[in-house]
Design an enzyme around this catalytic site. Structure first.
Site, PDB file in Angstrom:
ATOM      1  N   GLU A 148      53.459 102.452  74.432  1.00  0.00           N
ATOM      2  CA  GLU A 148      52.502 103.290  75.002  1.00  0.00           C
ATOM      3  C   GLU A 148      52.280 103.174  76.549  1.00  0.00           C
ATOM      4  OE1 GLU A 148      50.120 106.296  73.182  1.00  0.00           O
ATOM      5  OE2 GLU A 148      51.120 106.107  71.414  1.00  0.00           O
ATOM      6  N   HIS A 174      44.282 101.309  69.229  1.00  0.00           N
ATOM      7  CA  HIS A 174      45.137 100.299  68.368  1.00  0.00           C
ATOM      8  C   HIS A 174      44.443  98.797  68.588  1.00  0.00           C
ATOM      9  CE1 HIS A 174      48.744 102.446  66.498  1.00  0.00           C
ATOM     10  NE2 HIS A 174      48.002 103.325  67.252  1.00  0.00           N
TER      11      HIS A 174
END
Length: 388
Positions: free
Chosen positions: A44, A266
């Site tokens: 990402e 995360h």
């Protein structure tokens, strides 16, 4: 003997959408600068400015880098290395969500599997990096067949591409828990081992939506405070070498120093992998591949039925609109002089527009159907029997 310290993180770097992105990217770059990793894989990284920022901080320790361009928004994948990158490759997934699910966004990203071949002390090390399709609803996972297809293709790529390399590493965000079929496929097909060392309380090592993370919504914590382990470091050696995980854990603190926010939504993970030559070949013990393939085949079969049903509805809608258009033409032949051209335009335009939309979605659905057929046939070749 060689020890490699590796790092993986989904950095949540969506421009204008991800919270505190600039602050977090700067903090991540500083954190990596203070570490001594051999390999860093990120997911990402949608903004190449963030990629360049991180590299500017760590290039003295990790001079080799590669960003994988793909699709409309990019792949979001990059690899940094202390060791020379001698070859790269990128495979883009053919199945990756739906164009009309704009709020999910996966279709617009060129998701796939990234490979970087490294030369480490005269040995070739394959480093794979990926980010599978997200799961937006556990109760009704409409993307399961897509994510499973991605896992299978990634596993096949690793299996076929690991010949000749002393060590293969596979890092990334799989959007699947260890017991999910997608994770099992990624471990079983290529024969990979999980670097995660089984601690007494595995639930303390979730990497997404946990109590450790400042971005986990309170309502999610109420349902499941432990979150899930969605991020992985997998590995395998060839027959002339043996590899094992010496250490595994969270790579960063739960908050950025002097801030009340986490580095991402995360958790970053790290592992130390030991690689050494061995005198005799010993087979690895892996999960039952036939059971995994059979489960995958059934999921794919369900996906094919859903797409076939969608195609059938699109065909019916197309025929109904064609009949309606034909009726309008007959009315116009008889009543043309009663109405102006503008009225006829207002009458015809919505029908032609809907026909164009139906044709567009039919083509996309047919591509999805063809991709799932190819996936299912490939499963059959590996050992799952086709239904008679």
């Amino acid at each position: 003997m060689t020890e490699l310290k590796v790092f993986s993180l989904n950095v949540w770097g969506i421009p204008y959408i991800s919270k505190d992105k600039s602050l977090r990217m700067e903090a991540l770059a500083e954190a990596l600068k203070s570490k001594d990793y051999d390999i860093v894989c990120l997911q990402e990284i949608w903004d190449t400015n963030d990629y360049e920022l991180i590299y500017s901080k760590i290039k003295s320790r990790m001079p080799y880098k590669y960003y994988y361009y793909s699709g409309l928004l990019g792949s979001g994948l990059c690899t940094f290395s202390k060791w020379p990158i001698v070859e790269t490759f990128y495979y883009k997934f053919p199945l990756n969500g739906y164009v009309h699910k704009i709020h999910h966004g996966d279709w617009f990203a060129g998701k796939g599997v990234a490979l970087a071949k490294l030369e480490v002390n005269g040995k070739i090390i394959n480093v794979f990096n990926t980010h599978l399709h997200a799961q937006y609803c556990q109760e009704n996972d409409e993307y399961l067949s897509h994510r499973l297809s991605q896992a299978y293709e990634a596993g096949q790529l690793v299996r076929l591409g690991s010949e000749g390399s002393a060590l293969t590493l596979f890092l990334g965000d799989f959007n699947s828990k260890p017991s999910d079929i997608c994770s099992k496929v990624l471990r079983t097909i290529p024969g990979l081992q999980d670097a995660f060392i089984h601690y007494e309380n595995d639930s303390d090592y979730g990497t997404n939506e946990t109590t450790r993370n400042s971005y986990t919504p309170p309502e999610v914590l109420r349902r499941n405070p432990f979150g899930g382990r969605l991020d992985y470091i997998l590995f395998k050696s060839n027959s002339q070498h043996e590899a094992k995980s010496l250490k595994y854990g969270f790579a960063l603190p739960d908050r950025i120093p002097n801030c009340d926010v986490s580095y991402s939504d995360h958790e970053a993970i790290e592992a130390t992998i030991e690689l050494k030559e061995k005198a005799t070949k010993t087979p690895h013990q892996h999960e039952d591949i036939q059971e995994v393939l059979h489960h995958s085949y059934n999921i794919c079969d369900n996906g094919l039925r859903e797409v076939a049903n969608k195609l059938r509805h699109l065909k019916i809608s197309f025929l109904v609109l064609v009949a309606l258009l034909a009726a309008c033409v007959l009315v116009q032949i008889d009543k043309d002089h009663h109405f102006s051209s503008f009225i006829w335009f207002i009458l015809y335009f919505p029908q032609f527009f809907l026909l164009a939309v139906i044709c567009f979605y039919y083509v996309l659905s047919w591509i999805e159907f063809q991709s799932l057929c190819g996936f299912q046939n490939s499963l059959a070749v590996l050992g799952t029997p086709l239904p008679t």
